[in-house]
Design a protein around this motif. Sequence first.
Motif, PDB file in Angstrom:
ATOM      1  N   MET A  11      65.721  12.432 -86.629  1.00 51.38           N
ATOM      2  CA  MET A  11      65.192  13.600 -87.326  1.00 51.38           C
ATOM      3  C   MET A  11      63.828  14.059 -86.824  1.00 51.38           C
ATOM      4  O   MET A  11      63.466  15.221 -86.981  1.00 51.38           O
ATOM      5  N   LEU A 118      60.352  17.180 -89.416  1.00 56.83           N
ATOM      6  CA  LEU A 118      61.687  16.605 -89.337  1.00 56.83           C
ATOM      7  C   LEU A 118      62.728  17.705 -89.158  1.00 56.83           C
ATOM      8  O   LEU A 118      62.576  18.797 -89.696  1.00 56.83           O
ATOM      9  N   ASP A 119      63.775  17.396 -88.418  1.00 58.90           N
ATOM     10  CA  ASP A 119      64.907  18.300 -88.246  1.00 58.90           C
ATOM     11  C   ASP A 119      65.976  17.904 -89.262  1.00 58.90           C
ATOM     12  O   ASP A 119      66.685  16.908 -89.090  1.00 58.90           O
ATOM     13  N   ARG A 120      66.106  18.671 -90.323  1.00 64.82           N
ATOM     14  CA  ARG A 120      67.030  18.301 -91.395  1.00 64.82           C
ATOM     15  C   ARG A 120      68.490  18.528 -91.017  1.00 64.82           C
ATOM     16  O   ARG A 120      69.388  18.066 -91.714  1.00 64.82           O
ATOM     17  N   ALA A 123      69.782  15.034 -90.438  1.00 64.63           N
ATOM     18  CA  ALA A 123      69.341  14.099 -91.470  1.00 64.63           C
ATOM     19  C   ALA A 123      70.356  12.986 -91.699  1.00 64.63           C
ATOM     20  O   ALA A 123      71.558  13.232 -91.801  1.00 64.63           O
ATOM     21  N   THR A 257      75.598  12.973 -84.376  1.00 60.93           N
ATOM     22  CA  THR A 257      74.168  13.076 -84.671  1.00 60.93           C
ATOM     23  C   THR A 257      73.343  12.678 -83.454  1.00 60.93           C
ATOM     24  O   THR A 257      72.352  13.333 -83.112  1.00 60.93           O
ATOM     25  N   ARG A 261      70.742  15.023 -81.102  1.00 65.62           N
ATOM     26  CA  ARG A 261      69.377  14.653 -80.717  1.00 65.62           C
ATOM     27  C   ARG A 261      69.204  14.717 -79.202  1.00 65.62           C
ATOM     28  O   ARG A 261      68.196  15.231 -78.698  1.00 65.62           O
TER      29      ARG A 261
END
Length: 308
Positions: A11, A118-120, A123, A257, A261
């Motif tokens: 995140m 943060l990159d929600r 999350a 996820t 990233r």
Amino acid sequence: MDVLSDAIAAMRTGRPHSSRTVRLAPWGFRFPPGKGAGFHVVLQGTAWLLPPDDAPPVRLGPGDVVLLAHGTGHGLADRPDTPLVDAVPAPDGSWPTPPDRGPVGGEETLLLCGAYQLDRDLAHPLLTDLPPFVHLPARVGAHHRLRAAVDLLGAELAEPQPGADAVIPALLDTLLLYLLRTWWLTERADLTTGWSAALADPAVAGALRALHEDPARPWTVEELGTLAGLSRAAFARRFSALVGRAPLAYLTWWRMTTAGRLLRTGDLPLRSVAGRCGYSSEFAFAKAFKRQYGVAPGRYRKGAVHAP
């Protein structure tokens, strides 16, 4: 990496920020909602946290720590009835220090406050399952490592030494991990379901650690059950009950996820990203990625559309 470290790494964006300030009563600030997370530590004196939605104020004493993991708008003041002024973040996400408005001789409060970007869209449920705010009251003999991180950060902000530009962000990252670890493994250790119980369960925690250490491996539920010392069926039931997803469904989610990233932060070719996420076929990877994010990997990387 372990699950908690991975959850934060997935995140985190940009640099965290912090400040150490003295407030003279009366004082009160309104923090608007944001995409990041924030924290407040009362080093000396007292303060009141004013949650949104008419929730009752929370008194903060010396040593108390509050984490607002969801960027929830809130107030912070010397008293619950003190009028609030807006605290406006700078373009880089930092919080400029608002001027004191209290009179000379007013009651003094020493605060340590900070914010994380943060990159929600990426999350992890470790964070999304947290309440609107986490209050960790100071207790004699408790939370030694968290207190040590607070003391080190406070000292570095009070008297910066050579290397402070590298030390302070590292201490802020450390503080965030200690805050989450303290909440999940200590404050919420009595829970029998959810991520607190998952991290405390040796079988499930060991399987999670294995999935995070090697997400590209073609894991089977039977392999994970053997690793956990359980039958396939018993492991699948326990994992699903605590984590909220079946083992291979969680693996697929974590692979995507991780892919998000890698695409967001690097320039690896798509075939390399696919390989790191357990896909030998770039086509199969792109299909799975679009199923989760709604856009093709290349378009996601270009930033034309953010992941939902």
